[in-house]
Structures are given as structure tokens and as C-alpha cells.
Design a protein around this motif. Structure first.
Motif, short mmCIF file in Angstrom:
data_model
loop_
_atom_site.label_atom_id
_atom_site.label_comp_id
_atom_site.label_asym_id
_atom_site.label_seq_id
_atom_site.Cartn_x
_atom_site.Cartn_y
_atom_site.Cartn_z
N TRP A 198 0.97 -1.06 -0.18
CA TRP A 198 0.00 -0.68 -0.47
C TRP A 198 0.82 1.17 0.14
CZ3 TRP A 198 -4.86 -0.12 -1.02
CH2 TRP A 198 -5.62 -1.02 -0.91
N ALA A 199 1.94 1.19 0.13
CA ALA A 199 3.07 2.91 0.96
C ALA A 199 3.35 2.16 -0.78
CB ALA A 199 3.92 2.47 1.44
N LEU A 200 3.77 1.55 -1.17
CA LEU A 200 4.39 2.10 -2.79
C LEU A 200 3.74 2.50 -3.39
CD1 LEU A 200 7.29 -1.39 -2.55
CD2 LEU A 200 7.74 1.12 -1.90
N ARG A 201 2.73 1.70 -3.87
CA ARG A 201 1.76 2.17 -4.92
C ARG A 201 2.05 3.17 -5.05
NH1 ARG A 201 -4.54 0.86 -4.14
NH2 ARG A 201 -4.13 1.14 -6.28
N GLY A 202 2.09 4.19 -4.43
CA GLY A 202 1.34 5.65 -5.22
C GLY A 202 3.16 5.94 -5.59
N ILE A 203 3.96 5.13 -6.18
CA ILE A 203 5.40 5.27 -6.62
C ILE A 203 4.97 5.54 -8.41
CG2 ILE A 203 8.03 4.88 -6.83
CD1 ILE A 203 7.61 4.31 -3.95
N PRO A 204 5.41 6.24 -8.83
CA PRO A 204 5.71 6.28 -10.76
C PRO A 204 6.52 5.31 -10.87
CG PRO A 204 4.77 8.61 -10.21
CD PRO A 204 5.59 7.55 -8.70
N ARG A 205 6.72 4.26 -11.70
CA ARG A 205 7.78 2.95 -12.73
C ARG A 205 8.15 4.27 -12.57
NH1 ARG A 205 7.26 -1.48 -13.88
NH2 ARG A 205 5.37 -2.72 -12.81
N SER A 206 8.43 5.28 -13.04
CA SER A 206 9.46 6.24 -13.86
C SER A 206 10.71 6.56 -13.22
CB SER A 206 8.84 7.21 -14.69
OG SER A 206 8.23 8.31 -13.76
N VAL A 207 9.43 7.29 -11.40
CA VAL A 207 10.85 6.80 -10.21
C VAL A 207 11.17 5.92 -10.29
CG1 VAL A 207 10.47 8.10 -7.99
CG2 VAL A 207 9.17 9.82 -9.91
N ALA A 208 10.38 5.00 -9.71
CA ALA A 208 10.87 3.24 -8.97
C ALA A 208 12.10 2.99 -9.93
CB ALA A 208 9.60 2.67 -9.54
N GLU B 57 23.14 -2.70 -10.20
CA GLU B 57 22.05 -3.25 -10.64
C GLU B 57 20.95 -2.50 -8.80
OE1 GLU B 57 18.80 -6.88 -11.17
OE2 GLU B 57 21.30 -7.27 -10.11
N TYR B 58 19.96 -1.92 -9.59
CA TYR B 58 18.95 -1.02 -8.65
C TYR B 58 17.57 -1.93 -8.47
CZ TYR B 58 22.98 1.95 -9.64
OH TYR B 58 24.05 2.31 -9.90
N TYR B 59 17.21 -2.07 -8.15
CA TYR B 59 15.51 -2.72 -7.84
C TYR B 59 14.47 -1.67 -7.33
CZ TYR B 59 17.07 -7.01 -7.54
OH TYR B 59 17.83 -7.98 -7.49
N GLY B 60 13.27 -0.97 -7.91
CA GLY B 60 12.58 -0.06 -7.61
C GLY B 60 11.21 -1.32 -6.65
N ALA B 61 10.34 -1.07 -5.96
CA ALA B 61 9.57 -1.32 -5.96
C ALA B 61 8.43 -0.68 -6.35
CB ALA B 61 9.44 -2.52 -4.18
N THR B 62 6.64 -1.23 -6.73
CA THR B 62 5.71 -0.22 -6.69
C THR B 62 4.54 -0.96 -6.27
OG1 THR B 62 5.30 -1.15 -9.29
CG2 THR B 62 6.75 0.87 -8.89
N ASP B 63 4.78 -2.30 -5.03
CA ASP B 63 4.04 -3.01 -4.74
C ASP B 63 4.06 -4.55 -4.17
OD1 ASP B 63 0.94 -3.53 -4.07
OD2 ASP B 63 0.19 -3.17 -6.23
N VAL B 64 3.25 -4.86 -3.47
CA VAL B 64 3.33 -6.38 -2.68
C VAL B 64 2.04 -6.99 -2.32
CG1 VAL B 64 4.92 -7.33 -1.34
CG2 VAL B 64 6.18 -5.39 -2.11
N ARG B 65 1.93 -7.97 -2.91
CA ARG B 65 1.14 -8.90 -2.51
C ARG B 65 1.51 -9.89 -1.54
NH1 ARG B 65 -3.75 -10.38 -5.67
NH2 ARG B 65 -4.30 -10.99 -3.57
N ALA B 66 1.01 -10.77 -0.32
CA ALA B 66 1.71 -11.73 -0.01
C ALA B 66 1.64 -12.96 -0.73
CB ALA B 66 0.61 -11.89 1.79
N ILE B 67 2.05 -13.63 0.02
CA ILE B 67 1.66 -14.66 -0.78
C ILE B 67 1.35 -16.30 0.57
CG2 ILE B 67 2.82 -17.52 -1.57
CD1 ILE B 67 3.33 -14.71 -3.81
N ARG B 68 -0.17 -17.55 -0.40
CA ARG B 68 -0.47 -17.92 0.81
C ARG B 68 -0.34 -18.74 1.19
NH1 ARG B 68 -5.24 -18.60 0.35
NH2 ARG B 68 -5.38 -18.34 -2.10
N SER B 69 -0.59 -19.83 0.00
CA SER B 69 0.57 -21.14 -0.13
C SER B 69 1.70 -21.43 -1.36
CB SER B 69 -0.56 -21.75 0.05
OG SER B 69 -2.39 -22.20 -0.72
N VAL B 70 1.38 -22.53 -1.03
CA VAL B 70 2.64 -22.37 -2.39
C VAL B 70 2.70 -24.82 -2.57
CG1 VAL B 70 5.15 -22.76 -1.38
CG2 VAL B 70 4.80 -22.10 -4.00
#
Length: 214
Positions: free
Chosen positions: A117-127, A159-172
Motif C-alpha cells: 500500500w505504501a509503494l502504490r503511489g510511486i510512478p514507475r519512472s521514479v521507481a 543493479e538497482y531495484y524499485g518496487a511499486t507493489d507487494v502482495r503476500a503469498i498464502r500457500s505454495v
């Protein structure tokens, strides 16, 4: 010599299993190598395996990260979702299925995380900006064990990483070479393919990855 820059847009799925395996799936919508997916696996005994769909992908990924074994085989990713949803949309139930000659993996997705939720507002160009990665790296080291947002890669690359969203994994569920890898666990110890691992908490992260070679 002029520097070279490669930008990859997509998602990274990172999970651990009770057998001790840590699996990292890159699902790339756009990249200099086209649209593709690859899988990095570190087994409980430390053996690091790359599953790549083409020799070109294997050469590039193998030149950036470190593996003990590489297999060239088609990597198919299927994303299932409720009507009208996307893989990272809110709390709708979705799953990511990965199929290769060696591996079958199905990950059920949970809700967007607080970080997501915190990352959602970051534009990809900024990320995609290395400057943002420089700012977030000290925070990531403290908050997310094993995670770095910038660092040195193979062949003199950065190498540089810029995240813009994250979802949890429930099972695998996952099988490698016909053997069951066990149930979902945290990604611990951190995977050792390069300078950074995926978050300890299993997750699907929307990300812009930038690789620079000077």
C-alpha cells in the motif's frame, strides 16, 4: 567506453519451502530480452539452479548472478484471477502457476501488504531511478532482512531495484524433478544468487529492475 543500461519491468515471486528450498521467479513483461520468465532455485544443500527459457536469457542472467547449474527449458507462467482483477489488484484471490520441464509451482496470493500500500503511489519512472534505490537501500537493509535495493552484480554491473507493489503469498506447492519441495515457509536463509535476496516474507513484488554496466 559508454555505459550500457538494461531495464526490466515485471514481477518477482519469492518463496521458501519446508525442504529448505528458496525459489525466485522473474516474470518480465518488458525487457531488452523481450517478454519472458526465469526461475532461480537454491536448494537446502546450497545448490543454486537457474531455469532459463533461452540461451540468451541464460547468458545474461548467468552473467549477473551466480549459479551451480543452468538448464535451458521453456518457462510458462499462468496467472489466474477473478473477473476484472489483475495479479496485484487489491485483495481479490489470484494464483501464479509456473511450469517448466523440471519444475511445477503454484502460489496462491493473499492481500496487498502494508508495504505494498505504501509503494502504490510511486510512478514507475521514479521507481526506475538509481537515486531512489540509493535512498531506500539503507532502510531495506534494516527492515527487510537480506534485501538490498542496489549493489554490485557480475561482470562489473550495478543493479538497482524499485518496487511499486507487494502482495503476500498464502500457500505454495512445488515439485522439482518430480520431488515435492514441501509447504510454504519464509525465505530463510536469504538466497545467495547475488547481492540481494527477496523479502523474508514470501511475496509477489511488482518491480522495475535497472542494470548498468560502465
Amino acid at each position: 567506453m559508454a555505459s550500457r543500461t538494461w531495464t526490466f519491468n515485471g514481477r518477482i515471486l519469492g518463496v521458501g519451502t519446508s525442504s529448505g528450498a528458496r525459489l525466485v521467479v522473474g516474470i518480465w513483461d518488458t525487457s531488452p530480452l523481450g517478454s519472458f520468465a526465469d526461475v532461480m532455485i537454491e536448494l537446502g544443500d546450497g545448490h543454486r539452479l537457474l531455469l532459463a527459457p533461452t540461451q540468451e536469457v541464460a547468458d545474461f542472467v548467468g552473467g549477473t548472478y551466480v549459479f551451480d547449474e543452468t538448464r535451458i527449458e521453456p518457462v510458462e507462467v499462468r496467472c489466474t484471477a477473478e473477473p476484472g482483477s489483475t495479479v496485484l489488484a487489491g485483495s481479490r484471490s489470484t494464483a501464479v502457476c509456473v511450469i517448466t520441464a523440471s519444475l511445477t509451482l503454484t502460489a496462491a496470493l493473499g492481500r496487498r501488504t502494508v508495504l505494498g500500500w505504501a509503494l502504490r503511489g510511486i510512478p514507475r519512472s521514479v521507481a526506475a531511478s538509481p537515486l531512489l534505490s540509493a535512498v531506500t537501500d539503507p532502510v531495506a537493509r534494516v527492515v527487510l532482512r537480506g534485501v538490498r535495493t542496489r549493489g554490485s552484480a557480475g561482470q562489473g554491473r550495478r543493479e538497482y531495484y524499485g518496487a511499486t507493489d507487494v502482495r503476500a503469498i498464502r500457500s505454495v506447492s512445488a515439485r522439482l524433478d518430480g520431488l515435492d519441495l514441501g509447504c510454504l515457509t519464509v525465505v530463510d536463509p536469504p538466497a545467495r544468487f547475488g547481492f540481494s535476496s527477496t523479502p523474508r516474507r514470501p511475496s509477489l513484488t511488482e518491480v522495475v529492475t535497472t542494470i548498468v554496466q560502465r
